[in-house]
Motif scaffolding. Structure first.
Motif, PDB file in Angstrom:
ATOM      1  N   SER A   3       6.402  11.380   3.909  1.00 35.74           N
ATOM      2  CA  SER A   3       5.956  10.414   3.485  1.00 35.74           C
ATOM      3  C   SER A   3       5.128   9.688   5.340  1.00 35.74           C
ATOM      4  CB  SER A   3       5.721   9.049   2.900  1.00 35.74           C
ATOM      5  OG  SER A   3       6.289   9.509   1.563  1.00 35.74           O
ATOM      6  N   VAL A   4       3.517   9.803   5.721  1.00 35.61           N
ATOM      7  CA  VAL A   4       3.735   8.877   7.075  1.00 35.61           C
ATOM      8  C   VAL A   4       2.616   8.545   6.657  1.00 35.61           C
ATOM      9  CG1 VAL A   4       1.418  11.121   7.313  1.00 35.61           C
ATOM     10  CG2 VAL A   4       3.025   9.860   9.306  1.00 35.61           C
ATOM     11  N   ALA A   5       3.659   6.750   7.499  1.00 30.81           N
ATOM     12  CA  ALA A   5       2.243   5.923   7.808  1.00 30.81           C
ATOM     13  C   ALA A   5       2.230   5.346   9.289  1.00 30.81           C
ATOM     14  CB  ALA A   5       3.249   4.715   6.524  1.00 30.81           C
ATOM     15  N   THR A   6       0.610   5.091   9.797  1.00 32.02           N
ATOM     16  CA  THR A   6       0.228   4.828  10.729  1.00 32.02           C
ATOM     17  C   THR A   6       0.128   3.288  11.175  1.00 32.02           C
ATOM     18  OG1 THR A   6       0.003   6.327  11.080  1.00 32.02           O
ATOM     19  CG2 THR A   6      -1.135   5.096  12.429  1.00 32.02           C
ATOM     20  N   LEU A  18       0.208   8.657   3.739  1.00 37.76           N
ATOM     21  CA  LEU A  18       0.076  10.126   2.763  1.00 37.76           C
ATOM     22  C   LEU A  18       1.768  10.363   2.685  1.00 37.76           C
ATOM     23  CD1 LEU A  18      -1.688  10.427   5.520  1.00 37.76           C
ATOM     24  CD2 LEU A  18      -2.554  12.335   4.085  1.00 37.76           C
ATOM     25  N   ARG A  19       1.457  11.153   1.694  1.00 35.25           N
ATOM     26  CA  ARG A  19       3.217  11.749   0.250  1.00 35.25           C
ATOM     27  C   ARG A  19       2.138  12.953  -0.079  1.00 35.25           C
ATOM     28  NH1 ARG A  19       7.477  10.720  -0.040  1.00 35.25           N
ATOM     29  NH2 ARG A  19       8.701  11.343  -2.506  1.00 35.25           N
ATOM     30  N   ALA A  75      11.312   9.517   3.642  1.00 43.17           N
ATOM     31  CA  ALA A  75      11.002   9.444   2.379  1.00 43.17           C
ATOM     32  C   ALA A  75      10.520   8.499   1.478  1.00 43.17           C
ATOM     33  CB  ALA A  75      12.911   9.276   1.744  1.00 43.17           C
ATOM     34  N   THR A  76      10.113   7.271   1.867  1.00 43.45           N
ATOM     35  CA  THR A  76       9.091   6.654   0.478  1.00 43.45           C
ATOM     36  C   THR A  76       7.651   6.372   2.007  1.00 43.45           C
ATOM     37  OG1 THR A  76      10.356   4.557   0.914  1.00 43.45           O
ATOM     38  CG2 THR A  76      11.191   6.465  -1.109  1.00 43.45           C
ATOM     39  N   CYS A  77       7.318   5.859   0.789  1.00 40.49           N
ATOM     40  CA  CYS A  77       5.894   5.584   1.951  1.00 40.49           C
ATOM     41  C   CYS A  77       5.577   4.429   1.842  1.00 40.49           C
ATOM     42  CB  CYS A  77       4.744   5.502   1.247  1.00 40.49           C
ATOM     43  SG  CYS A  77       2.816   5.907   2.102  1.00 40.49           S
ATOM     44  N   MET A  78       6.470   3.339   0.792  1.00 46.53           N
ATOM     45  CA  MET A  78       6.992   2.097   1.045  1.00 46.53           C
ATOM     46  C   MET A  78       7.420   2.094   2.267  1.00 46.53           C
ATOM     47  SD  MET A  78       8.912  -0.363  -1.915  1.00 46.53           S
ATOM     48  CE  MET A  78      10.254   0.867  -2.186  1.00 46.53           C
ATOM     49  N   ASP A  79       8.759   2.662   2.560  1.00 47.19           N
ATOM     50  CA  ASP A  79       9.768   2.141   3.692  1.00 47.19           C
ATOM     51  C   ASP A  79       9.022   2.755   5.114  1.00 47.19           C
ATOM     52  OD1 ASP A  79      11.646   1.107   2.208  1.00 47.19           O
ATOM     53  OD2 ASP A  79      12.983   3.256   1.920  1.00 47.19           O
ATOM     54  N   ALA A  80       7.745   4.235   5.127  1.00 49.50           N
ATOM     55  CA  ALA A  80       7.498   4.248   6.293  1.00 49.50           C
ATOM     56  C   ALA A  80       6.410   3.156   6.584  1.00 49.50           C
ATOM     57  CB  ALA A  80       6.737   5.490   5.729  1.00 49.50           C
ATOM     58  N   LYS A 102       0.379  -0.915  -0.015  1.00 49.26           N
ATOM     59  CA  LYS A 102      -0.059  -0.287   0.095  1.00 49.26           C
ATOM     60  C   LYS A 102       0.805   1.752   0.342  1.00 49.26           C
ATOM     61  CE  LYS A 102      -2.321   1.258   3.804  1.00 49.26           C
ATOM     62  NZ  LYS A 102      -3.701   0.539   4.660  1.00 49.26           N
ATOM     63  N   GLY A 103       2.224   1.088   1.004  1.00 45.20           N
ATOM     64  CA  GLY A 103       2.635   2.554   0.658  1.00 45.20           C
ATOM     65  C   GLY A 103       3.610   2.997  -0.724  1.00 45.20           C
ATOM     66  N   PHE A 104       3.637   1.986  -1.765  1.00 42.34           N
ATOM     67  CA  PHE A 104       4.230   1.738  -2.749  1.00 42.34           C
ATOM     68  C   PHE A 104       3.621   2.568  -3.598  1.00 42.34           C
ATOM     69  CE2 PHE A 104       5.061   0.082  -7.099  1.00 42.34           C
ATOM     70  CZ  PHE A 104       5.945  -0.195  -7.325  1.00 42.34           C
ATOM     71  N   GLY A 105       1.902   1.791  -3.653  1.00 44.81           N
ATOM     72  CA  GLY A 105       1.313   2.110  -4.462  1.00 44.81           C
ATOM     73  C   GLY A 105       0.951   4.185  -4.087  1.00 44.81           C
ATOM     74  N   VAL A 106       1.394   4.477  -2.857  1.00 43.52           N
ATOM     75  CA  VAL A 106       1.745   5.461  -2.414  1.00 43.52           C
ATOM     76  C   VAL A 106       2.043   5.979  -3.732  1.00 43.52           C
ATOM     77  CG1 VAL A 106       1.210   7.710  -0.452  1.00 43.52           C
ATOM     78  CG2 VAL A 106       0.407   5.336  -0.494  1.00 43.52           C
ATOM     79  N   ASP A 107       3.623   5.709  -3.260  1.00 45.08           N
ATOM     80  CA  ASP A 107       4.613   6.444  -3.838  1.00 45.08           C
ATOM     81  C   ASP A 107       4.775   6.446  -5.148  1.00 45.08           C
ATOM     82  OD1 ASP A 107       6.219   6.466  -1.285  1.00 45.08           O
ATOM     83  OD2 ASP A 107       7.099   4.889  -1.993  1.00 45.08           O
TER      84      ASP A 107
END
Length: 331
Positions: A235-238, A198-199, A277-282, A171-176
């Motif tokens: 980016s931020v993920a929770t 988010l990103r 820096a990336t939503c994928m990593d977050a 999902k984070g990759f999708g944001v990126d």
């Protein structure tokens, strides 16, 4: 009072923003929805942009969703022992990053826990009525594990019974991916959101960054007050123990599974948020920290320079852990 996390390299608004307007659009993906806010330049073609974004997300689903029987990940999970499978470029990229975090976290993040996810009722087969038996957990652990996955860059090897699950990173990759599509189409100032991740890139027309609040579980508030993050190239993920659960005999089992034990985590972490820096990593780091728990997670975040917020509930009530990298953004 709000606490504010701001990147040090935030830039003044560019001339392109003067008099511009913000447009909003979205659609469905990955069982949730995607949403974009973007500063629209002259000649903006909403239908074209929306179609391109949806196509990019559909490609992610076609490659990495185990809920799609014909997806690349489903074909690998169902492949016989001894089979090699070629991977599309995006899948390679995500899997490479997933395996990197698996190694660095000591297996707290593991993209090869598909059997466990299904066993606990959080995968495509659907919910279960009761926790699995010890013998079933042991069998699923034996069949999985990121270190059983052989690969040569472009291909992966099915050793037999191994099932990938990229829900902790896809999902984070999708944001990126959406952010990259918008940038290529000239919408360089934008905010992307998929299912709460988010990103942000660039600035709003008023020169303000795209703001995102570090989320607390429903009905709770952060002990130190709200934290607003300026998503200027960030980016931020929770993730939290409240989003998906298995309830049995009055007990709640969180959907975050510890790949090392095969069981849901019980560390008292109510939520974990990561700015990266990336939503994928977050995305991946949220999962890893949630599995590691408050103490080991805090040490991991400090060692890896991860900007993380951990909300812990123990005998003393709610408390928060702020990593050194996040504290630097708040200073």
């Amino acid at each position: 009072m709000n606490r504010v996390a701001i990147p040090l390299d935030i830039a003044p608004p560019a001339a392109r923003l003067r008099g511009a307007t913000v447009v909003e659009f979205g659609g469905p993906t990955m069982g949730v929805s995607w949403r974009v806010k973007a500063v629209a330049p002259p000649g903006f073609d909403l239908a074209k942009v929306q179609a391109r974004v949806q196509a990019a997300l559909n490609a992610v689903v076609a490659q990495m969703s185990p809920w799609e029987p014909g997806s690349d990940i489903s074909r690998f999970n169902g492949a016989p022992a001894g089979a090699w499978m070629d991977l599309p470029d995006a899948f390679q990229h995500v899997l490479h990053r997933a395996l990197r975090w698996a190694e660095v976290s000591g297996g707290a993040f593991d993209p090869a826990i598909g059997r466990l996810v299904d066993l606990w009722g959080f995968g495509p087969p659907g919910p279960v009525e009761a926790p699995p038996s010890d013998s079933a957990i042991i069998a699923a652990l034996a069949a999985g594990g990121w270190d059983r996955l052989a690969h040569d860059g472009r291909r992966i090897f099915q050793p037999g019974g191994l099932a990938l699950d990229l829900s902790g990173i896809a999902k984070g990759f999708g944001v990126d991916e959406v952010s990259a599509v918008l940038t290529r189409l000239g919408l360089v100032d934008h905010l992307v959101e998929i299912g709460g991740e988010l990103r942000g890139e660039g600035l709003k027309p008023d020169g303000e960054p795209w703001w995102a609040e570090i989320a607390a579980p429903p009905g709770l508030a952060l002990p130190g007050g709200p934290i607003l993050a300026a998503l200027h190239g960030l980016s931020v993920a929770t993730s939290g123990d409240y989003r998906r659960v298995l309830e049995h005999d009055g007990r709640r089992y969180a959907h975050t599974l510890d790949p090392r034990t095969g069981r849901p985590v019980e560390a008292g972490l109510r939520s974990v948020s990561v700015i990266a820096a990336t939503c994928m990593d977050a995305d991946a780091l949220c999962t890893a920290l949630g599995v590691l728990g408050p103490d080991d997670g805090a040490r991991f975040a400090a060692a890896q320079e991860v900007a993380a917020h951990l909300l812990v509930e123990d005998e003393g009530g709610l408390r928060e852990i702020i990593s050194p990298a996040l504290a630097a953004l708040l200073d």
